[in-house]
Design an enzyme around this catalytic site. Structure first.
Site, PDB file in Angstrom:
ATOM      1  N   CYS A   1       6.313  -2.385  -8.874  1.00  0.00           N
ATOM      2  CA  CYS A   1       5.247  -2.606  -9.851  1.00  0.00           C
ATOM      3  C   CYS A   1       5.708  -2.106 -11.219  1.00  0.00           C
ATOM      4  CB  CYS A   1       3.941  -1.938  -9.421  1.00  0.00           C
ATOM      5  SG  CYS A   1       4.060  -0.154  -9.161  1.00  0.00           S
TER       6      CYS A   1
ATOM      7  N   ALA B   1       7.708   1.688   2.611  1.00  0.00           N
ATOM      8  CA  ALA B   1       6.901   2.658   1.859  1.00  0.00           C
ATOM      9  C   ALA B   1       5.455   2.177   1.877  1.00  0.00           C
ATOM     10  CB  ALA B   1       7.426   2.797   0.431  1.00  0.00           C
ATOM     11  N   ALA B   2       4.758   2.474   2.954  1.00  0.00           N
ATOM     12  CA  ALA B   2       3.555   1.732   3.316  1.00  0.00           C
ATOM     13  C   ALA B   2       2.248   2.233   2.697  1.00  0.00           C
ATOM     14  CB  ALA B   2       3.408   1.709   4.839  1.00  0.00           C
ATOM     15  N   ALA B   3       2.128   3.540   2.442  1.00  0.00           N
ATOM     16  CA  ALA B   3       0.842   4.075   1.978  1.00  0.00           C
ATOM     17  C   ALA B   3       0.478   3.474   0.611  1.00  0.00           C
ATOM     18  CB  ALA B   3       0.909   5.590   1.894  1.00  0.00           C
ATOM     19  N   PRO B   4      -0.819   3.229   0.376  1.00  0.00           N
ATOM     20  CA  PRO B   4      -1.976   3.566   1.222  1.00  0.00           C
ATOM     21  C   PRO B   4      -2.310   2.552   2.314  1.00  0.00           C
ATOM     22  CG  PRO B   4      -2.738   2.620  -0.829  1.00  0.00           C
ATOM     23  CD  PRO B   4      -1.239   2.698  -0.953  1.00  0.00           C
TER      24      PRO B   4
ATOM     25  N   SER C   1      -2.234  -1.116   1.736  1.00  0.00           N
ATOM     26  CA  SER C   1      -2.696  -2.419   1.246  1.00  0.00           C
ATOM     27  C   SER C   1      -1.901  -3.565   1.858  1.00  0.00           C
ATOM     28  CB  SER C   1      -2.568  -2.484  -0.281  1.00  0.00           C
ATOM     29  OG  SER C   1      -3.217  -1.406  -0.889  1.00  0.00           O
ATOM     30  N   LYS C   2      -0.579  -3.462   1.772  1.00  0.00           N
ATOM     31  CA  LYS C   2       0.269  -4.550   2.245  1.00  0.00           C
ATOM     32  C   LYS C   2       0.426  -4.515   3.764  1.00  0.00           C
ATOM     33  CE  LYS C   2       2.747  -4.391  -2.158  1.00  0.00           C
ATOM     34  NZ  LYS C   2       2.023  -3.190  -2.653  1.00  0.00           N
TER      35      LYS C   2
ATOM     36  N   ASP D   1       8.793  -2.412  -0.610  1.00  0.00           N
ATOM     37  CA  ASP D   1       8.015  -2.216  -1.827  1.00  0.00           C
ATOM     38  C   ASP D   1       8.261  -0.771  -2.259  1.00  0.00           C
ATOM     39  OD1 ASP D   1       5.952  -3.182  -3.742  1.00  0.00           O
ATOM     40  OD2 ASP D   1       4.760  -1.566  -2.860  1.00  0.00           O
TER      41      ASP D   1
ATOM     42  N   GLU E   1       5.920   6.239   5.778  1.00  0.00           N
ATOM     43  CA  GLU E   1       5.484   6.957   4.575  1.00  0.00           C
ATOM     44  C   GLU E   1       6.119   8.333   4.573  1.00  0.00           C
ATOM     45  OE1 GLU E   1       4.381   8.384   1.268  1.00  0.00           O
ATOM     46  OE2 GLU E   1       3.960   6.269   1.722  1.00  0.00           O
TER      47      GLU E   1
END
Length: 314
Positions: free
Chosen positions: A246, A123-126, A128-129, A192, A147
């Site tokens: 998070c 789940a890559a967006a935006p 950062s990681k 994530d 995404e």
């Protein structure tokens, strides 16, 4: 700063009750103060385009005060500049630095992707990681950055390009399907997951907690299990996965890991306690293994986070 009593009155009662169900009173107070604190700006240098020494020299020239981060040599905590100040700088506009909370930097550090490896970001967006991992890999290897949302995927593509990432392919689609498309393909997986976001609540911004509900936590927990199964299938035997959120509740954190231990051939790996603000996982009624996970309590530099390092057995 608002008092503890004022903060308690603002957030949903069910959410407050869930904090007291999990944590002792002292820790709950720390969380409540943490979500009312104004966050200091944190960032990392993009080592594909710049380096930490040059960045520190530049900040000294323009009188931006900063503090180093002991567990991430490429990250800084800014003392007298906010995000709007940084966004005006050419080094930001040119992708030489990336504004990112310290907690968000932890999962890639724990996953530790290497040059030449094949890595999945579920789940890559935006981005950062994803961009952090590409820099760690020195743009050598392969990252599949997934995404589900088309609009967020466009933002992901923009950030990858700005940061000079050359090894990432963006896949737009459901993360639940990746395991079928890429069986045992990846050396490492960053999972994530979408979550209820309790760790990024700000008392000053009601929209950060207005949508929270026990029903939503249940829905997200079901999605997280589906994403975990897909990520597990996509991971090579002997490969490493990092699961992170998070949020702060057990349902999306320890209980997901406990469920995974009962359903997949995995083992939980130890994580170094990078900072004394980190707690071990909570094992009430669960496998002792979940104590190897870490929780990050929100404060002026950290958002609330949960991180677990997992190995798929050979």
């Amino acid at each position: 700063m608002a008092s503890i009593t004022e903060i308690r009155k603002k957030i949903p009662q069910d959410l407050l009750n869930s904090f007291y169900d999990i944590f002792d009173i002292h820790t709950v107070d720390k969380i409540l103060y943490g979500i009312s604190d104004k966050k200091l700006t944190t960032l990392r240098v993009n080592t594909l385009k710049y380096d930490i020494k040059s960045l520190m020299d530049f900040f000294k020239e323009v009188n931006i005060k900063f503090e180093r981060v002991k567990w991430n040599e490429n990250a800084l905590i800014l003392k007298n500049a906010d995000e709007r100040d940084i966004e005006k700088l050419n080094i930001f506009k040119e992708g030489q630095i990336y504004l990112q909370n310290l907690s968000s930097m932890i999962p890639p550090i724990i996953l530790d992707p290497k040059e030449g490896e094949k890595v999945l970001d579920v789940a890559a967006a935006p981005g950062s990681k994803t961009t952090q991992m590409a820099a760690m890999m020195k743009n050598m290897g392969f990252i599949l950055a997934n995404e589900a949302d088309k609009i967020r995927a466009e933002r992901l593509k923009y950030n990858l390009k700005l940061q000079g990432v050359e090894i990432a392919e963006v896949r737009v689609g459901k993360g639940e399907k990746i395991g079928e498309e890429y069986p045992e393909f990846f050396d490492k997986v960053l999972l994530d997951v979408p979550c209820s976001g309790e760790g990024i609540i700000s008392i000053k911004d009601p929209k950060t907690y207005r949508g929270w509900s026990l029903k939503e936590v249940e829905r997200l927990s079901r999605l997280q299990k589906k994403l975990f199964e897909s990520a597990y299938k996509a991971l090579k035997k002997g490969g490493i996965m990092v699961y992170s959120t998070c949020t702060l509740n057990r349902k999306e954190n320890e209980e997901i890991i406990d469920w995974a231990l009962n359903n997949f051939d995995i083992k939980i790996m130890n994580i170094d306690r990078l900072d004394n603000n980190f707690l071990n996982g909570i094992d009430i009624g669960l496998s002792d293994e979940v104590k190897k996970c870490i929780r990050v309590i929100p404060n002026e530099v950290y958002e609330g986070f949960f991180v677990c390092k997992i190995k798929k057995k050979d």
